[in-house]
Design a protein around this motif. Structure first.
Motif, PDB file in Angstrom:
ATOM      1  N   THR A 189       0.974  -4.524  -6.336  1.00  0.00           N
ATOM      2  CA  THR A 189       1.290  -5.356  -7.501  1.00  0.00           C
ATOM      3  C   THR A 189       1.685  -6.789  -7.156  1.00  0.00           C
ATOM      4  N   SER A 190       1.580  -7.169  -5.900  1.00  0.00           N
ATOM      5  CA  SER A 190       1.847  -8.567  -5.528  1.00  0.00           C
ATOM      6  C   SER A 190       0.888  -8.960  -4.407  1.00  0.00           C
ATOM      7  N   ASP A 191       0.707 -10.261  -4.241  1.00  0.00           N
ATOM      8  CA  ASP A 191      -0.284 -10.750  -3.285  1.00  0.00           C
ATOM      9  C   ASP A 191       0.193 -10.546  -1.849  1.00  0.00           C
ATOM     10  N   TYR A 232      -4.749  -6.756  -6.401  1.00  0.00           N
ATOM     11  CA  TYR A 232      -4.117  -7.034  -5.113  1.00  0.00           C
ATOM     12  C   TYR A 232      -4.431  -5.932  -4.103  1.00  0.00           C
ATOM     13  N   GLY A 233      -5.351  -5.039  -4.483  1.00  0.00           N
ATOM     14  CA  GLY A 233      -5.737  -3.983  -3.582  1.00  0.00           C
ATOM     15  C   GLY A 233      -4.883  -2.733  -3.726  1.00  0.00           C
ATOM     16  N   LEU A 234      -4.958  -1.879  -2.717  1.00  0.00           N
ATOM     17  CA  LEU A 234      -4.268  -0.591  -2.743  1.00  0.00           C
ATOM     18  C   LEU A 234      -3.587  -0.340  -1.408  1.00  0.00           C
ATOM     19  N   VAL A 235      -2.663   0.615  -1.422  1.00  0.00           N
ATOM     20  CA  VAL A 235      -2.031   1.063  -0.189  1.00  0.00           C
ATOM     21  C   VAL A 235      -2.281   2.557  -0.059  1.00  0.00           C
ATOM     22  N   LEU A 236      -2.651   2.977   1.138  1.00  0.00           N
ATOM     23  CA  LEU A 236      -2.923   4.376   1.451  1.00  0.00           C
ATOM     24  C   LEU A 236      -1.837   4.865   2.394  1.00  0.00           C
ATOM     25  N   LEU A 237      -1.140   5.932   1.989  1.00  0.00           N
ATOM     26  CA  LEU A 237      -0.034   6.411   2.802  1.00  0.00           C
ATOM     27  C   LEU A 237       0.040   7.928   2.780  1.00  0.00           C
ATOM     28  N   ASP A 238       0.717   8.482   3.754  1.00  0.00           N
ATOM     29  CA  ASP A 238       0.973   9.908   3.820  1.00  0.00           C
ATOM     30  C   ASP A 238       2.166  10.221   2.909  1.00  0.00           C
ATOM     31  N   ASN A 264       7.905  -5.054   7.952  1.00  0.00           N
ATOM     32  CA  ASN A 264       9.079  -5.669   7.330  1.00  0.00           C
ATOM     33  C   ASN A 264       8.712  -6.714   6.282  1.00  0.00           C
ATOM     34  N   LYS A 265       7.422  -6.899   6.054  1.00  0.00           N
ATOM     35  CA  LYS A 265       6.966  -7.881   5.068  1.00  0.00           C
ATOM     36  C   LYS A 265       5.777  -7.298   4.317  1.00  0.00           C
ATOM     37  N   GLN A 266       6.082  -6.398   3.388  1.00  0.00           N
ATOM     38  CA  GLN A 266       5.051  -5.711   2.619  1.00  0.00           C
ATOM     39  C   GLN A 266       5.084  -6.154   1.165  1.00  0.00           C
ATOM     40  N   PRO A 267       3.919  -6.121   0.484  1.00  0.00           N
ATOM     41  CA  PRO A 267       3.900  -6.446  -0.943  1.00  0.00           C
ATOM     42  C   PRO A 267       4.483  -5.301  -1.764  1.00  0.00           C
ATOM     43  N   SER A 268       4.739  -5.565  -3.023  1.00  0.00           N
ATOM     44  CA  SER A 268       5.253  -4.534  -3.914  1.00  0.00           C
ATOM     45  C   SER A 268       4.122  -3.618  -4.380  1.00  0.00           C
ATOM     46  N   THR A 269       4.456  -2.390  -4.726  1.00  0.00           N
ATOM     47  CA  THR A 269       3.487  -1.412  -5.212  1.00  0.00           C
ATOM     48  C   THR A 269       4.083  -0.696  -6.421  1.00  0.00           C
ATOM     49  N   THR A 270       3.245   0.083  -7.094  1.00  0.00           N
ATOM     50  CA  THR A 270       3.732   0.873  -8.219  1.00  0.00           C
ATOM     51  C   THR A 270       3.285   2.315  -8.060  1.00  0.00           C
ATOM     52  N   THR A 271       4.153   3.231  -8.479  1.00  0.00           N
ATOM     53  CA  THR A 271       3.791   4.647  -8.469  1.00  0.00           C
ATOM     54  C   THR A 271       3.050   5.036  -9.738  1.00  0.00           C
ATOM     55  N   GLU A 272       2.987   4.128 -10.698  1.00  0.00           N
ATOM     56  CA  GLU A 272       2.271   4.405 -11.942  1.00  0.00           C
ATOM     57  C   GLU A 272       0.787   4.642 -11.644  1.00  0.00           C
ATOM     58  N   GLY A 273       0.297   5.805 -12.026  1.00  0.00           N
ATOM     59  CA  GLY A 273      -1.108   6.122 -11.824  1.00  0.00           C
ATOM     60  C   GLY A 273      -1.472   6.478 -10.394  1.00  0.00           C
TER      61      GLY A 273
END
Length: 322
Positions: free
Chosen positions: A82-84, A135-141, A93-102
């Motif tokens: 949700t952010s650039d 702003y793309g996506l994040v893939l995580l375990d 230590n410098k990651q963009p914000s994300t949302t759990t919505e959806g």
């Protein structure tokens, strides 16, 4: 139903993995890591997909390599960013914000060799196409730090094995109603170039892949024909002694650079670029020229729009003022 596969060769892709608590940037690494305290960020430019498209399917494909493959099934999840962010500066230590919505989860079975992992991201792509900032996506375990040190390693967009880099295959439909209207975005401040056989005009503000750009150019001599950059279409040209005026257009593609127009001998140039979005086609360009007048009427006495969301544009200018 058009089907488009976005790859490193036809769109802009940025990716990087980060490790929790680390200040190390991995933007040029040849792999992406998911699990054991690491997560991966990926962004595809969607300029090749019409803004008003209905997404029937969208599949992210990553190539898994036989490096530290977990010996048990794992669960991955994808969240919308949700952010650039920049792949040259992002760190743990410098990651963009994300949302759990959806957010969506995916079960990854045990693997024994290199493989292709597919992720259904239809709803995410539909959101972006509908106007949610991409702003793309994040893939995580799901269990990033469960102490098992289990991770999946995928080929990144910086890997030399180009055929194994990340892709998204999108099947979409153009709706028959409710198409988005053409939008005017911006105009480049006119560029002046004296005694030169060419002129390069920087892109206007806000340019995106898929936008339509119109070049409006005047040169000091009508003795020369302006040579257009590759992929540009001449829409209109007129001589007004001793000057020549042209209008050309292009739908922007990934990798396009600021256009350079040229003639065979040095002249004085004035040039600007006008940027529009959601243009499906250019219907007709016509014009007329006149000097020493306070009023000028285009040659079209009337214009009937046969397609919804049509926009009429007047390009007005003099040799020294576009």
């Amino acid at each position: 139903m058009p089907v488009v596969t976005l790859t490193w060769g036809n769109t802009l892709i940025k990716d990087s993995y980060v490790t929790s608590g680390s200040d190390v940037n991995r933007g040029t690494d040849t792999t992406l890591i998911v699990g054991a305290g690491s997560r991966s960020y990926i962004k595809f430019d969607l300029g090749l997909i019409p803004n008003n498209a209905i997404i029937n399917s969208a599949t992210l494909k990553l190539t898994g390599v036989n490096v530290s493959i977990p010996n048990e099934a794992r669960t991955h999840k994808i969240q919308r960013v949700t952010s650039d962010w920049s792949d040259t500066t992002i760190t743990g230590n410098k990651q963009p914000s994300t949302t759990t919505e959806g957010e969506q989860t995916y079960t990854i079975p045990v693997r024994s060799s290199d493989y292709t992992q597919s992720y259904n991201i239809k709803s995410l792509v539909q959101e972006w196409v509908n106007g949610v900032p991409n702003y793309g996506l994040v893939l995580l375990d799901v269990n990033e730090s469960d102490g098992k040190n289990l991770r999946h390693t995928f080929v990144s967009n910086d890997n030399g094995s180009t055929q194994s880099r990340p892709t998204i295959t999108i099947d979409y439909t153009i709706p028959t109603t409710g198409k988005k209207q053409v939008e005017y975005i911006s105009t480049r401040t006119p560029v002046y170039q004296s005694s030169s056989s060419s002129i390069t005009i920087p892109w206007p503000t806000g340019v995106q892949v898929g936008d339509t750009v119109f070049a409006q150019i005047a040169i000091s001599s009508n003795s020369y024909t302006v040579t257009l950059p590759s992929g540009w279409k001449l829409e209109y040209t007129v001589n007004s002694s001793p000057y020549r005026f042209i209008i050309a257009s292009k739908v922007l593609e990934s990798g396009d650079t600021s256009p350079t127009f040229s003639v065979t001998s040095p002249v004085t140039w004035y040039g600007t670029l006008h940027l529009f979005r959601n243009v499906k086609s250019v219907n007709k360009i016509t014009g007329r020229e006149s000097g020493n007048t306070t009023q000028l009427q285009p040659t079209l006495s009337s214009l009937t729009a046969t397609v919804p969301n049509t926009i009429a544009v007047i390009f007005n200018g003099m040799y020294s003022s576009l």
